[in-house]
Design an enzyme around this catalytic site. Structure first.
Site, PDB file in Angstrom:
ATOM      1  N   LYS A 288     -16.745 -19.250   2.974  1.00 47.52           N
ATOM      2  CA  LYS A 288     -18.074 -19.159   3.112  1.00 47.52           C
ATOM      3  C   LYS A 288     -18.902 -18.492   1.863  1.00 47.52           C
ATOM      4  O   LYS A 288     -18.896 -17.525   1.574  1.00 47.52           O
ATOM      5  CB  LYS A 288     -18.405 -18.395   4.647  1.00 47.52           C
ATOM      6  CG  LYS A 288     -17.664 -19.304   5.368  1.00 47.52           C
ATOM      7  CD  LYS A 288     -18.239 -19.152   6.464  1.00 47.52           C
ATOM      8  CE  LYS A 288     -18.220 -20.075   7.677  1.00 47.52           C
ATOM      9  NZ  LYS A 288     -18.411 -19.211   9.405  1.00 47.52           N
TER      10      LYS A 288
ATOM     11  N   ARG B 297       0.937  -1.537   0.265  1.00 44.90           N
ATOM     12  CA  ARG B 297       0.473   0.073  -0.209  1.00 44.90           C
ATOM     13  C   ARG B 297       1.232   1.055  -0.011  1.00 44.90           C
ATOM     14  O   ARG B 297      -0.046   1.855  -0.980  1.00 44.90           O
ATOM     15  CB  ARG B 297      -0.601  -0.090   0.980  1.00 44.90           C
ATOM     16  CG  ARG B 297      -1.681  -1.124   1.052  1.00 44.90           C
ATOM     17  CD  ARG B 297      -3.240  -1.072   1.763  1.00 44.90           C
ATOM     18  NE  ARG B 297      -4.823  -1.900   1.628  1.00 44.90           N
ATOM     19  CZ  ARG B 297      -5.109  -1.969   2.439  1.00 44.90           C
ATOM     20  NH1 ARG B 297      -5.500  -1.562   3.821  1.00 44.90           N
ATOM     21  NH2 ARG B 297      -6.347  -2.352   2.062  1.00 44.90           N
TER      22      ARG B 297
ATOM     23  N   GLY C 163      -7.916 -10.033  -0.280  1.00 47.36           N
ATOM     24  CA  GLY C 163      -6.792 -10.462   0.531  1.00 47.36           C
ATOM     25  C   GLY C 163      -6.157 -11.417   0.043  1.00 47.36           C
ATOM     26  O   GLY C 163      -5.203 -11.802   0.045  1.00 47.36           O
TER      27      GLY C 163
ATOM     28  N   GLY D 267     -12.055  -5.523   1.977  1.00 46.36           N
ATOM     29  CA  GLY D 267     -13.730  -4.953   1.583  1.00 46.36           C
ATOM     30  C   GLY D 267     -14.426  -3.913   0.737  1.00 46.36           C
ATOM     31  O   GLY D 267     -15.056  -4.004  -0.153  1.00 46.36           O
TER      32      GLY D 267
HETATM   33  C1  3PG Z   1      -8.660  -1.494   4.751  1.00 50.75           C
HETATM   34  O1  3PG Z   1      -8.094  -2.208   4.969  1.00 50.75           O
HETATM   35  O2  3PG Z   1      -8.928  -2.674   4.169  1.00 50.75           O
HETATM   36  C2  3PG Z   1      -8.947  -0.787   4.311  1.00 50.75           C
HETATM   37  O3  3PG Z   1      -7.826   0.499   4.802  1.00 50.75           O
HETATM   38  C3  3PG Z   1     -10.212  -0.213   5.388  1.00 50.75           C
HETATM   39  O4  3PG Z   1      -9.636  -0.853   6.980  1.00 50.75           O
HETATM   40  P1  3PG Z   1     -11.189  -1.135   7.719  1.00 50.75           P
HETATM   41  O5  3PG Z   1     -11.587  -2.038   7.973  1.00 50.75           O
HETATM   42  O6  3PG Z   1     -10.879  -1.059   9.349  1.00 50.75           O
HETATM   43  O7  3PG Z   1     -12.052   0.737   7.759  1.00 50.75           O
END
Ligand code: 3PG
Ligand code: MG
Length: 437
Positions: A221, A60, A379, A402
């Site tokens: 899942k 990142r 991930g 996410g």
């Molecule tokens: C992540 O690592 O998915 C982003 O930086 C968002 O972080 P968070 O899930 O703590 O909002």
């Protein structure tokens, strides 16, 4: 102004947020070429994984380098905003962005200074001492509770430090926070190079793809990916399902899955996905053969490959089998676009990475031959593709977790939507707060 990129159908975006979203965003090309002395707030995602006080993966940081270097080279004062961890509105030394000053400076090959707040008089004073081209990291935005609440006062106070706002943090774009969404109401806003690359790749993969399109969806899942599957069915021609989640679909088809991870309570949902896919003309592909064992361990003695109809009651599925990989590869060979999320087996434990690695290599080879646009994200997926050594051969691999998943669900990402507003920075509907923390 660059050509419009269509990211979401305007109508659905309007339904979801009740505001008109113009399907356009500005990039660094739309900023004045000479930025000498201009203060540019750049939202990056420096939420990097740490182990024993050291960064364990600096992807990142690296991904933000092109934007930071370009803006600095154009003479701007570069002010980096980011969250780090989940400090819940309190200052925590172990979540201070001061920890990232040196690693970033080393990657950039330029000095980076630290400013102890992301807003307020101290920060303003510090910024006035900066010279054109210089770079600073501001303290963790989440040390203020207003960040996650998308408090307009905090957004305004951060915006007061800059002349322009650049968002280069796609992986945080699913959060409607003050530094990702609210701030764009107060400053002219632009996508950074990493954000731009991400949005252009996603556009090519699902919004406006060359057909036929295949999606590979894996992971443990079904329950975490029902929305993803529901959205993909309407978008893709082939939906290839692997990983633990395939077991639930196999079970719904009457396969006896033994001791396998299986969400039997989701049989109804699985059947409804089969029905919806059929109605939409999307073919669902499940494995014919699987790799099973009596215990989940590395290279267990009970390991064997079995047809899905021959699984014993005391066996569990831990990977898809070689025939399934071949069949899935044959599907990919007929496609022009691939979007991939989730491993096909328990890839962290050998040899249950075999199918994921094999299919990833085939997708990479098809991409290299020029026939396939391949986009992957998430991930575990990135870890699996790295393991297969194919990340550079994919068209695009997103480092977002996410945010990538929410995009695959067809949801509007607030951080992206904020960049798509081309007019009326301060007359939008009030921001919403996401509760997904
Ligand atoms: C992540 O690592 O998915 C982003 O930086 C968002 O972080 P968070 O899930 O703590 O909002
Ligand atoms: Mg997260």
């Amino acid at each position: 102004m660059r050509d419009a990129l269509r990211l979401r159908p305007a109508a659905s975006a309007q339904d979801e947020r009740g505001i008109l979203q113009l399907a356009k965003f500005r990039t660094l090309d739309d900023l004045p070429p000479d930025l000498t002395g201009k203060r540019v707030l750049v939202r990056v995602d420096f939420n990097v994984p740490m182990q024993d006080g050291a960064i364990s993966d600096d992807t990142r940081l690296r991904s933000a380098v092109p934007t930071i270097a370009e803006i600095s080279d154009r003479g701007a004062i570069v002010l980096l905003l980011s969250h780090f961890g989940r400090p819940k509105g309190r200052s925590r030394p172990d979540m201070s962005l001061a920890l990232l000053v040196r690693p970033l400076s080393e990657l950039l090959g330029r000095p980076v200074r630290f400013i102890e707040d992301c807003q307020g008089p101290e920060a303003e004073r510090a910024v006035t001492t900066m010279t054109p081209g210089s770079i600073a990291i501001l303290e963790n935005t989440r040390f203020h509770s207003g960040e996650e609440q998308n408090d307009p006062e905090l957004a305004k106070a951060m915006a007061a430090l800059g002349d322009y706002y650049v968002n280069d943090a796609f992986s945080a774009a699913h959060r409607a926070h003050a530094s990702t969404e609210g701030i764009a109401r107060f400053l002219p806003s632009f996508a950074g190079r990493a954000m731009q690359a991400e949005l252009e790749a996603l556009e090519k993969a699902l919004e406006n793809p060359e057909k036929p399109v295949a999606a590979v969806v894996g992971g443990a899942k079904v329950s975490t990916k029902l929305a993803v599957l529901g959205h993909l069915i309407a978008k893709v021609d082939h939906l290839i399902i692997g990983g633990g989640m395939a077991n639930t679909f196999l079970a719904a088809r009457g396969v006896k899955v033994g001791k396998s991870l299986c969400e039997h309570q989701l049989t109804g949902e699985a059947n409804s996905i089969f029905a919806q896919a059929e109605a939409a003309g999307c073919t669902i592909h499940l494995p014919y053969d699987v790799v099973v064992a009596k215990e989940f361990a590395a290279n267990p003695p009970s390991l064997r490959t079995a047809n899905v109809h021959e699984i014993a009651a005391d066996e569990m599925i831990l990977d898809i089998g070689p025939d399934a990989v071949e069949a899935f590869a044959d599907v990919l060979k007929t496609c022009r676009t691939l979007v991939w999320n989730g491993p096909l087996g328990a890839f962290e434990t050998p040899p249950f990475d075999t199918a994921t690695v094999a299919l990833a290599k085939i997708a990479a080879a098809l991409t290299k031959e020029g026939g396939l646009v391949s986009v992957a994200g998430g991930g575990d997926t990135v870890a699996a593709l790295n393991l297969a050594g194919v990340t550079p051969d994919f068209t695009f691999v997103s480092t977002a977790g996410g945010a990538f998943l929410e995009w695959m669900e067809g949801r509007t990402l607030p951080g992206v939507a904020a960049l798509q507003q081309q007019q009326g920075w301060d007359d939008h509907a009030p921001g919403h707060v996401d509760s997904d923390l």
